[in-house]
Design a protein around this motif. Sequence first.
Motif, PDB file in Angstrom:
ATOM      1  N   LYS A  57      -9.982 145.980  78.729  1.00 44.57           N
ATOM      2  CA  LYS A  57     -10.491 145.138  78.838  1.00 44.57           C
ATOM      3  C   LYS A  57     -11.811 145.512  79.917  1.00 44.57           C
ATOM      4  N   PHE A  58     -11.623 146.359  81.202  1.00 48.56           N
ATOM      5  CA  PHE A  58     -13.238 146.404  81.932  1.00 48.56           C
ATOM      6  C   PHE A  58     -13.357 147.862  80.552  1.00 48.56           C
ATOM      7  N   VAL A  59     -13.009 148.776  80.114  1.00 43.04           N
ATOM      8  CA  VAL A  59     -14.033 149.259  79.077  1.00 43.04           C
ATOM      9  C   VAL A  59     -14.423 148.485  78.377  1.00 43.04           C
ATOM     10  N   ALA A  60     -14.347 147.416  77.303  1.00 38.83           N
ATOM     11  CA  ALA A  60     -14.577 146.622  76.146  1.00 38.83           C
ATOM     12  C   ALA A  60     -15.871 146.130  77.144  1.00 38.83           C
ATOM     13  N   TRP A  61     -15.765 145.897  78.234  1.00 39.48           N
ATOM     14  CA  TRP A  61     -16.916 144.882  79.314  1.00 39.48           C
ATOM     15  C   TRP A  61     -17.934 145.951  79.040  1.00 39.48           C
ATOM     16  N   HIS A  62     -17.902 146.938  79.224  1.00 43.72           N
ATOM     17  CA  HIS A  62     -19.504 147.870  78.765  1.00 43.72           C
ATOM     18  C   HIS A  62     -20.231 147.935  77.858  1.00 43.72           C
ATOM     19  N   LYS A  63     -19.493 147.454  76.592  1.00 40.92           N
ATOM     20  CA  LYS A  63     -20.449 147.105  75.609  1.00 40.92           C
ATOM     21  C   LYS A  63     -21.848 145.806  75.922  1.00 40.92           C
ATOM     22  N   ASP A  64     -21.145 144.840  76.774  1.00 41.43           N
ATOM     23  CA  ASP A  64     -21.649 143.650  77.188  1.00 41.43           C
ATOM     24  C   ASP A  64     -22.323 144.287  77.862  1.00 41.43           C
ATOM     25  N   ILE A  65     -21.887 144.729  79.301  1.00 39.24           N
ATOM     26  CA  ILE A  65     -22.695 145.042  80.657  1.00 39.24           C
ATOM     27  C   ILE A  65     -24.096 146.324  80.176  1.00 39.24           C
ATOM     28  N   PHE A  66     -24.319 146.779  79.543  1.00 41.65           N
ATOM     29  CA  PHE A  66     -25.299 148.135  78.424  1.00 41.65           C
ATOM     30  C   PHE A  66     -26.176 147.158  77.340  1.00 41.65           C
ATOM     31  N   LYS A  67     -25.936 145.638  77.109  1.00 38.98           N
ATOM     32  CA  LYS A  67     -27.077 145.404  76.209  1.00 38.98           C
ATOM     33  C   LYS A  67     -28.496 145.411  76.224  1.00 38.98           C
ATOM     34  N   ARG A  68     -29.388 145.390  75.301  1.00 44.90           N
ATOM     35  CA  ARG A  68     -31.213 145.204  75.634  1.00 44.90           C
ATOM     36  C   ARG A  68     -30.710 143.801  76.243  1.00 44.90           C
ATOM     37  N   PRO A  69     -31.566 143.752  77.504  1.00 43.30           N
ATOM     38  CA  PRO A  69     -31.656 142.562  78.264  1.00 43.30           C
ATOM     39  C   PRO A  69     -33.353 142.384  77.732  1.00 43.30           C
ATOM     40  N   GLU A  70     -32.492 140.817  77.716  1.00 46.89           N
ATOM     41  CA  GLU A  70     -34.023 139.690  77.141  1.00 46.89           C
ATOM     42  C   GLU A  70     -34.915 139.836  77.359  1.00 46.89           C
ATOM     43  N   ASN A  71     -34.810 140.228  78.761  1.00 50.14           N
ATOM     44  CA  ASN A  71     -36.097 140.494  79.749  1.00 50.14           C
ATOM     45  C   ASN A  71     -36.232 140.939  80.519  1.00 50.14           C
ATOM     46  N   TRP A  72     -37.253 141.645  80.941  1.00 50.57           N
ATOM     47  CA  TRP A  72     -36.858 143.463  81.569  1.00 50.57           C
ATOM     48  C   TRP A  72     -37.531 142.725  83.085  1.00 50.57           C
ATOM     49  N   SER A  73     -38.468 142.372  82.586  1.00 51.30           N
ATOM     50  CA  SER A  73     -39.135 141.909  84.458  1.00 51.30           C
ATOM     51  C   SER A  73     -38.269 141.215  85.638  1.00 51.30           C
ATOM     52  N   MET A  74     -36.626 140.159  84.408  1.00 48.23           N
ATOM     53  CA  MET A  74     -36.251 139.551  85.259  1.00 48.23           C
ATOM     54  C   MET A  74     -34.887 140.610  85.892  1.00 48.23           C
ATOM     55  N   TYR A  75     -34.610 141.550  84.982  1.00 50.05           N
ATOM     56  CA  TYR A  75     -33.711 141.886  85.636  1.00 50.05           C
ATOM     57  C   TYR A  75     -34.551 142.886  86.522  1.00 50.05           C
ATOM     58  N   TYR A  76     -35.856 143.730  86.397  1.00 49.63           N
ATOM     59  CA  TYR A  76     -36.283 144.641  87.680  1.00 49.63           C
ATOM     60  C   TYR A  76     -36.344 143.756  88.851  1.00 49.63           C
ATOM     61  N   LYS A  77     -36.593 142.006  88.766  1.00 58.00           N
ATOM     62  CA  LYS A  77     -36.582 141.690  89.861  1.00 58.00           C
ATOM     63  C   LYS A  77     -35.237 141.764  90.466  1.00 58.00           C
ATOM     64  N   GLU A  78     -33.923 141.519  89.942  1.00 60.39           N
ATOM     65  CA  GLU A  78     -33.022 141.729  90.501  1.00 60.39           C
ATOM     66  C   GLU A  78     -32.209 143.020  90.326  1.00 60.39           C
ATOM     67  N   ILE A  79     -32.699 143.696  90.265  1.00 54.47           N
ATOM     68  CA  ILE A  79     -32.552 145.275  90.551  1.00 54.47           C
ATOM     69  C   ILE A  79     -33.197 145.558  92.021  1.00 54.47           C
ATOM     70  N   VAL A  80     -34.380 145.479  92.133  1.00 55.23           N
ATOM     71  CA  VAL A  80     -35.075 145.262  93.695  1.00 55.23           C
ATOM     72  C   VAL A  80     -34.301 144.341  93.947  1.00 55.23           C
ATOM     73  N   ARG A  81     -33.490 143.602  94.140  1.00 55.81           N
ATOM     74  CA  ARG A  81     -33.449 141.979  95.219  1.00 55.81           C
ATOM     75  C   ARG A  81     -32.057 142.866  95.671  1.00 55.81           C
ATOM     76  N   GLN A  82     -30.586 143.849  94.367  1.00 53.35           N
ATOM     77  CA  GLN A  82     -29.731 144.344  94.848  1.00 53.35           C
ATOM     78  C   GLN A  82     -29.911 145.453  96.120  1.00 53.35           C
ATOM     79  N   MET A  83     -31.094 146.665  95.550  1.00 53.96           N
ATOM     80  CA  MET A  83     -31.783 147.178  96.721  1.00 53.96           C
ATOM     81  C   MET A  83     -31.235 147.511  97.969  1.00 53.96           C
ATOM     82  N   TYR A  84     -32.342 146.109  97.748  1.00 53.23           N
ATOM     83  CA  TYR A  84     -32.868 145.317  99.409  1.00 53.23           C
ATOM     84  C   TYR A  84     -31.536 145.138  99.417  1.00 53.23           C
TER      85      TYR A  84
END
Lengths: 294, 253
Positions: A57-84
């Motif tokens: 299940k863990f391995v199969a789940w990665h197929k969904d994790i690395f799908k193309r984002p719906e909106n890069w700017s939302m993901y970018y904001k989230e990445i910055v928040r996580q890094m902080y």
Amino acid sequence: MMSQQTCLLQSVNINGREVSFQSFCELSTDIFEKYYFCIMLAELLNSEKSVFYHVGKFVAWHKDIFKRPENWSMYYKEIVRQMYDIGIGSLAIVVIISLFIGAVTAVQFSYQLGGTLIPRYYIGYVVRDMEIIELAATITCLVLAGKVGSNMAAEIGGMRQKEHIDAMEVMGVNTSAYLIMPKLIGAMVVIPILVSVAAIVGISGGYGASMATGALSHAEYVKGLRSFFVPYNVLMMYVKAFVFAYILTSVSCYQGYFVKGGSIELGQASTRAVVFSDILILVADFIIAIVLTV
Amino acid sequence: MIKVQNIHKSFSDLHVLKGIDFEFETGKTNLIIGKSGAGKTVLLKILVGLLTPSEGEIWYDDVDFRSLNRTGLQKLRMDVGMLFQGNALFDSLSIEENIRFPLDMFSKQTLKEKKDRVNYCLERVSLEGINNKFPSEISGGMQKRVGIARAIVLNPKYLFVDEPNSGLDPKTAITIDDLISDITKEFNITTIINTHDMNSVMEIGENICLLDKGRLAWHGTKNEVLDSANDTLSSFIFASPFLQKLRNAAIKK
């Protein structure tokens, strides 16, 4: 003998071939045992208690994790928040732990060198290599598994229980990607930086302890730091940092994302996140040590 | 219009839905009612795709829901709004950010356009001026209304509402019911409400389906409820002794 006498059925016709009843029974039992074994094996592999089930299940789940984002700017904001959150939020604990780990390494190695002919400046050399090769990456990531990993499992698990994940799914958001990918990217950028800080602070801790206890002079410690330096060891430290960051983030997120039940199960998921991350980090540490040094 | 045909759903040995056939009509408030454990929430979750049916078909107008790939599903979900039982508002985001979330994720509008849309939605649910508050700072009824505002922000064609009146006082519950009913008419959307609140049934039930033990036990409108001779419906509607007394008194008159 008894069964043959009492049994009315003496033979069975299978596809036009006469088979004695006794042979038929033996064959049937054999088939039944094999069939039963297969069913048991399939159930074992498919059971939620099976480790194979979760690995799959863990391995199969990665197929969904690395799908193309719906909106890069939302993901970018989230990445910055996580890094902080991961970076700044964990800096203090990483610095404190590394400082003492470096200091203890120096003091204890100094004790072990007592009465030997090994030059004292080796303390600086040993502290440096211990920090770079092993302690900075491993200890930092074990600590982060406890701090960041449990936090991630609880955060995502809480979102699952409060139907936040369902709400996003209904909106059409790929929650596996939106909730997990920024955490993975954030962790894999920031944790190697934290490991670098840990190494520097650890070596400084060793220096401070050596000076404070009078085990060796400033010049000796610096000489030790400059001796036998192998740049390849730094590469090993970063390989470990990347791999450990990936393990602690993905394992913790998995535990939170698929949590079922209430607050007790959420607590258990958070604990499992730390325990499994720690075990897998140590296993990966061993494998990396073999692959990169042997 | 959303049509379900022969929907079955099982969880291991537990057969929850046993062949549901029903048509939820456009521009009407469609109600799924039934006792706890009748399968209402499971049916609603199947309708929005959070659960997969073991058997059966779901049609969103002319689109077969089960035949959609991920892209098609995502496109369809842009037309779906949902209000959850617990509201599912994101605690760390302000009210404005909560409502703007679907726009931020999917819309190419400018920030000003998005803010204008958020303000319109807040105005529509009579909650102007709370943009910067957080979900924990407003009441349960207000949270429901914010949930509705978020559900309609993308102009959905289908609105799903799970237990809209749970945890609300009767007056606020009526306000929420009226709001959902008005929005349904105003935007001509297919609204499906999962409830066991009798007031909702009698106030806004334009197309009602009653589930009992995973089966469709009765369907009709609010006007047909009182005249129905269906035993399951009667035992559900007049479950309380107070309502039974009222009913007996009405029959005597």
